[in-house]
Design an enzyme around this catalytic site. Structure first.
Site, PDB file in Angstrom:
ATOM      1  N   ASP A  60       3.148   3.407  20.614  1.00 54.15           N
ATOM      2  CA  ASP A  60       3.712   2.179  20.292  1.00 54.15           C
ATOM      3  C   ASP A  60       5.261   2.692  20.525  1.00 54.15           C
ATOM      4  O   ASP A  60       5.416   3.913  20.365  1.00 54.15           O
ATOM      5  CB  ASP A  60       3.410   1.856  19.043  1.00 54.15           C
ATOM      6  CG  ASP A  60       4.406   0.149  19.394  1.00 54.15           C
ATOM      7  OD1 ASP A  60       5.122   0.014  20.111  1.00 54.15           O
ATOM      8  OD2 ASP A  60       2.895  -0.871  19.064  1.00 54.15           O
ATOM      9  N   ASP A 107       7.768   4.751  25.016  1.00 49.15           N
ATOM     10  CA  ASP A 107       8.426   3.171  25.556  1.00 49.15           C
ATOM     11  C   ASP A 107       7.548   3.730  26.541  1.00 49.15           C
ATOM     12  O   ASP A 107       7.977   4.283  27.577  1.00 49.15           O
ATOM     13  CB  ASP A 107       9.993   4.182  25.727  1.00 49.15           C
ATOM     14  CG  ASP A 107      10.346   2.286  25.554  1.00 49.15           C
ATOM     15  OD1 ASP A 107      10.054   1.887  26.659  1.00 49.15           O
ATOM     16  OD2 ASP A 107      11.442   3.019  25.647  1.00 49.15           O
ATOM     17  N   GLY A 145       0.153  -3.229  24.646  1.00 48.27           N
ATOM     18  CA  GLY A 145       1.265  -3.062  24.587  1.00 48.27           C
ATOM     19  C   GLY A 145       2.479  -4.438  25.123  1.00 48.27           C
ATOM     20  O   GLY A 145       1.981  -4.770  25.994  1.00 48.27           O
ATOM     21  N   GLY A 146       3.814  -4.335  24.570  1.00 43.86           N
ATOM     22  CA  GLY A 146       4.435  -4.786  25.609  1.00 43.86           C
ATOM     23  C   GLY A 146       5.035  -6.529  24.948  1.00 43.86           C
ATOM     24  O   GLY A 146       4.105  -6.659  23.401  1.00 43.86           O
ATOM     25  N   SER A 197       4.217 -10.320  23.669  1.00 43.25           N
ATOM     26  CA  SER A 197       3.396 -11.068  23.476  1.00 43.25           C
ATOM     27  C   SER A 197       3.150 -12.292  23.327  1.00 43.25           C
ATOM     28  O   SER A 197       2.218 -13.307  23.127  1.00 43.25           O
ATOM     29  CB  SER A 197       2.340 -10.776  22.547  1.00 43.25           C
ATOM     30  OG  SER A 197       2.849 -10.125  21.400  1.00 43.25           O
ATOM     31  N   ASN A 237      -4.086 -16.691  27.479  1.00 38.19           N
ATOM     32  CA  ASN A 237      -4.843 -17.563  27.845  1.00 38.19           C
ATOM     33  C   ASN A 237      -3.143 -18.846  28.400  1.00 38.19           C
ATOM     34  O   ASN A 237      -3.316 -19.672  29.335  1.00 38.19           O
ATOM     35  CB  ASN A 237      -4.845 -19.231  26.929  1.00 38.19           C
ATOM     36  CG  ASN A 237      -4.001 -18.947  26.023  1.00 38.19           C
ATOM     37  OD1 ASN A 237      -2.508 -20.201  26.321  1.00 38.19           O
ATOM     38  ND2 ASN A 237      -3.668 -18.510  25.186  1.00 38.19           N
ATOM     39  N   TYR A 254       6.259 -15.371  30.100  1.00 41.84           N
ATOM     40  CA  TYR A 254       5.271 -14.959  29.483  1.00 41.84           C
ATOM     41  C   TYR A 254       4.103 -14.267  30.546  1.00 41.84           C
ATOM     42  O   TYR A 254       3.376 -13.343  31.158  1.00 41.84           O
ATOM     43  CB  TYR A 254       4.945 -14.694  28.089  1.00 41.84           C
ATOM     44  CG  TYR A 254       3.597 -13.886  26.926  1.00 41.84           C
ATOM     45  CD1 TYR A 254       3.345 -12.806  27.576  1.00 41.84           C
ATOM     46  CD2 TYR A 254       3.023 -14.863  26.730  1.00 41.84           C
ATOM     47  CE1 TYR A 254       2.446 -12.246  26.438  1.00 41.84           C
ATOM     48  CE2 TYR A 254       2.211 -14.977  26.227  1.00 41.84           C
ATOM     49  CZ  TYR A 254       1.510 -13.339  25.870  1.00 41.84           C
ATOM     50  OH  TYR A 254       0.431 -13.111  25.678  1.00 41.84           O
TER      51      TYR A 254
HETATM   52  C1  15L Z   1      -0.231 -15.911  22.540  1.00 37.78           C
HETATM   53  O1  15L Z   1      -0.933 -15.599  24.294  1.00 37.78           O
HETATM   54  C2  15L Z   1       0.326 -14.781  22.131  1.00 37.78           C
HETATM   55  O2  15L Z   1      -0.110 -13.651  22.012  1.00 37.78           O
HETATM   56  C3  15L Z   1      -0.116 -15.280  20.168  1.00 37.78           C
HETATM   57  O3  15L Z   1       0.770 -14.810  20.045  1.00 37.78           O
HETATM   58  C4  15L Z   1      -0.358 -16.985  20.480  1.00 37.78           C
HETATM   59  O4  15L Z   1       1.138 -17.602  21.588  1.00 37.78           O
HETATM   60  C5  15L Z   1      -1.227 -17.095  21.260  1.00 37.78           C
HETATM   61  O5  15L Z   1      -1.426 -16.376  22.772  1.00 37.78           O
HETATM   62  C6  15L Z   1      -2.181 -19.254  21.547  1.00 37.78           C
HETATM   63  O6  15L Z   1      -1.312 -18.977  22.746  1.00 37.78           O
HETATM   64  O7  15L Z   1      -2.145 -19.248  20.553  1.00 37.78           O
END
Ligand code: 15L
Length: 273
Positions: A36, A53, A74-75, A77, A114, A138
């Site tokens: 990390d 990094d 990583g990265g 989220s 998702n 994202y």
């Molecule tokens: C994600 O991709 C996130 O990493 C997580 O924190 C939640 O926000 C999740 O999706 C979600 O859609 O509930």
């Protein structure tokens, strides 16, 4: 037993899913290497941690040396500014795949989300072949990561599995998550399919446990042998009560991505088919 996975690297080892996998994976593979950009605050004696990094190709090559498989967590989220997403998920994911290629890594399990398909309506059932409909920067960065995975699989022979994770945790947090909850042990099962299954070339699966309200068909994961152990409906009452207390917004309630869709929303929901 573990398909030549002698040394497995986990990136994002200081993050939420990383911390959880670090408790569940030891004993599965002969050696785990953790990385990390910050030292995990719960690092235990005996854990093999190497700081890197993702923005530095040289540092990422360093952590990939001698590695057979990577679990890339990583990265960033969650949704964020482009200034945050770009270095971590665009540059960083490129560096990860390129370093893996240069170092002769065999497999990558890519933590997708998702939110790559966030703007599909909840009334539709999608499979793993639908085109991306990201719900933010994202989601776009993860769709790009999936595309990089396809390139490195087809052109360079890296075996790649992308897991479009729903929501990872000990239980579904609310009504939306009853459709996409992923328990830790079910994620371990998916990770092991990605790192060990002989048929993996470039595969996309959904990261959810046994969710009878799922908005996706996870048949591809099942064909690869996935048998989720945990049932979202076992937590139904609590999850529904949470959404009764905190209802979703009007845009959130229409689409898979929920609140991520509603952030900055200035479109016309009627036109999103
Ligand atoms: C994600 O991709 C996130 O990493 C997580 O924190 C939640 O926000 C999740 O999706 C979600 O859609 O509930």
């Amino acid at each position: 037993m573990t398909a030549g996975m002698n040394r497995v690297l986990i990136t994002g080892a200081a993050g939420g899913i990383g911390k959880s996998l670090r408790r569940l994976l030891p004993g599965t593979y002969p050696e785990l290497r953790l990385s990390d950009r910050v030292v995990p605050n719960d690092l235990a004696a005996g854990e093999n941690f190497v700081r890197a990094d993702l923005g530095s190709l040289a540092e990422v090559e360093g952590i990939c040396a001698g590695v057979d498989g990577i679990i890339h967590l990583g990265g960033r989220s969650v949704e964020d500014s482009w200034e945050e997403i770009h270095p971590a998920n665009i540059v960083g994911t490129y560096n990860l795949f390129e370093a893996a290629r240069r170092q002769g890594v065999k497999r990558v399990v890519f933590a997708s989300t998702n939110h790559v398909v966030g703007f599909y309506r909840r009334t539709q059932r999608i499979d793993n072949e639908v085109q991306p409909r990201p719900d933010g920067r994202y989601g776009v960065s993860k769709a790009y990561g999936e595309a990089l995975g396809a390139l490195y699989a087809d052109k360079y022979g890296l075996r790649v599995m992308c897991v479009r994770i729903g929501n990872y945790g000990d239980k579904p947090l609310d009504k939306r998550r009853l459709s996409m909850w992923l328990s830790p042990r079910d994620f371990v099962q998916l990770v092991r399919i990605g790192l060990e299954h002989p048929a993996i070339h470039y595969d996309i699966v959904y990261g959810s446990s046994d969710c009878e309200r799922a908005w996706w068909d996870n048949g591809h994961a099942e064909r690869l042998g996935y048998r989720p152990q945990d049932k979202a409906e076992d937590h139904r009452d609590e999850a529904l009560a949470e959404t009764a207390r905190n209802p979703e917004g009007p845009v959130s309630a229409l689409f898979i991505g929920g609140a991520f869709c509603e952030m900055e929303f200035a479109g016309d929901p009627e036109r999103i088919r």
